[in-house]
Design a protein around this motif. Sequence first.
Motif, PDB file in Angstrom:
ATOM      1  N   PRO A 181       0.765  -1.434  -0.202  1.00  0.00           N
ATOM      2  CA  PRO A 181       0.043  -0.103   0.047  1.00  0.00           C
ATOM      3  C   PRO A 181       0.847   1.100  -0.086  1.00  0.00           C
ATOM      4  O   PRO A 181       1.810   1.340   0.863  1.00  0.00           O
ATOM      5  N   GLU A 186      -5.027   2.442   0.705  1.00  0.00           N
ATOM      6  CA  GLU A 186      -4.516   1.107   0.394  1.00  0.00           C
ATOM      7  C   GLU A 186      -4.259   0.515   1.177  1.00  0.00           C
ATOM      8  O   GLU A 186      -4.454  -0.654   1.090  1.00  0.00           O
ATOM      9  N   SER A 187      -3.250   0.973   2.678  1.00  0.00           N
ATOM     10  CA  SER A 187      -3.383   0.419   4.186  1.00  0.00           C
ATOM     11  C   SER A 187      -4.852  -0.220   4.575  1.00  0.00           C
ATOM     12  O   SER A 187      -4.691  -1.436   4.749  1.00  0.00           O
TER      13      SER A 187
END
Length: 341
Positions: A181, A186-187
């Motif tokens: 990510p 995105e994490s």
Amino acid sequence: MTVQHSNQAGKLILAGDIGGTKTLLLVAEVTGNQVRVVHEQRFSSAAYSSIVPMVQELMQALSSVENPQRKIDSACFGVAGPINGRFAKLTNLTWSLDADEIAKACEFTNVKLINDFEAVGYGIEALDVHDFVTLQQGHLEAQGPRVVLGAGTGLGVCFLTLCGDHYQVFPSEGGHVDFAPADELESTLLRYLRNIFGHVSYERILSGSGLVAIYEFLLQNNVSQPPLELKQAMQAGDAAAAIAAFALSGKDPLASEALDLFVKIYGAQAGNLALTLLTKGGVYVAGGIAPKIIDRIKSGGFMQTFLDKGRYKQMLSNIPVNVIVNEKVGLLGAALVASRL
């Protein structure tokens, strides 16, 4: 690439692009990297017990358009499944392929089996300028390494290096490397997918099912539901295609956000692969998804994350990046491989 029927004398070959749903077979004359079509036919893969009856049917049809005294010099088949020497097993079809059995049954001297994405890599040399959409002109190094990646049912990756007078393709399972990510969203996506799959590869995101997973993540993250029309379209057919259609038409903001996130991660992984081999001969984006969302890819998100590599941004800005829009690139690649046997 513009291919045409021709009576010019060249090496007569048979090429195949074999998938679980459809199979394309091509008889062509090949001179260098020029592929001239003699006869082409499409088959429903599941309607046949093996590749041999397809080839025999094709050869029967060929006799009406080509001198029956001419013989096929060699054949190559791109197969949607793993290759084990002279054998192949299709991922989404019950029958297998044996190169020696095909050669014997069809009276061919040389038969080769290659992975379908490997065939895409070889097909680049048969394409012309009209078969690409350029995302970044860069500075092409004529003999530099290349990388091809393509999202479709899965995520294909292969590398190419110059070997004599043509590029040699090296297959890869690069689609299954760990997803990295790049920001907090995105994490959060990674944590969401890890709870489902455990290991999260790029293929879990950069594929048709991956786009669906991104959309479902955003729905959950936003405590939202899809529009009824989109929900029905997803249930009725190709869910990823439905999401992309609603994104491109602007009918659903979350579908649009899902597609943007897909494109950003696609560009980031393309940049990762470019750095891995210093692909100064170009990055080529293939697969079934990219041509369908080409306007969104061109809008900037893909190249932004491709270049977002800190100190290596300038170096990456010199690497040509192109999207392949010729859907028969794998078939053309198999034709070139057959001509070299």
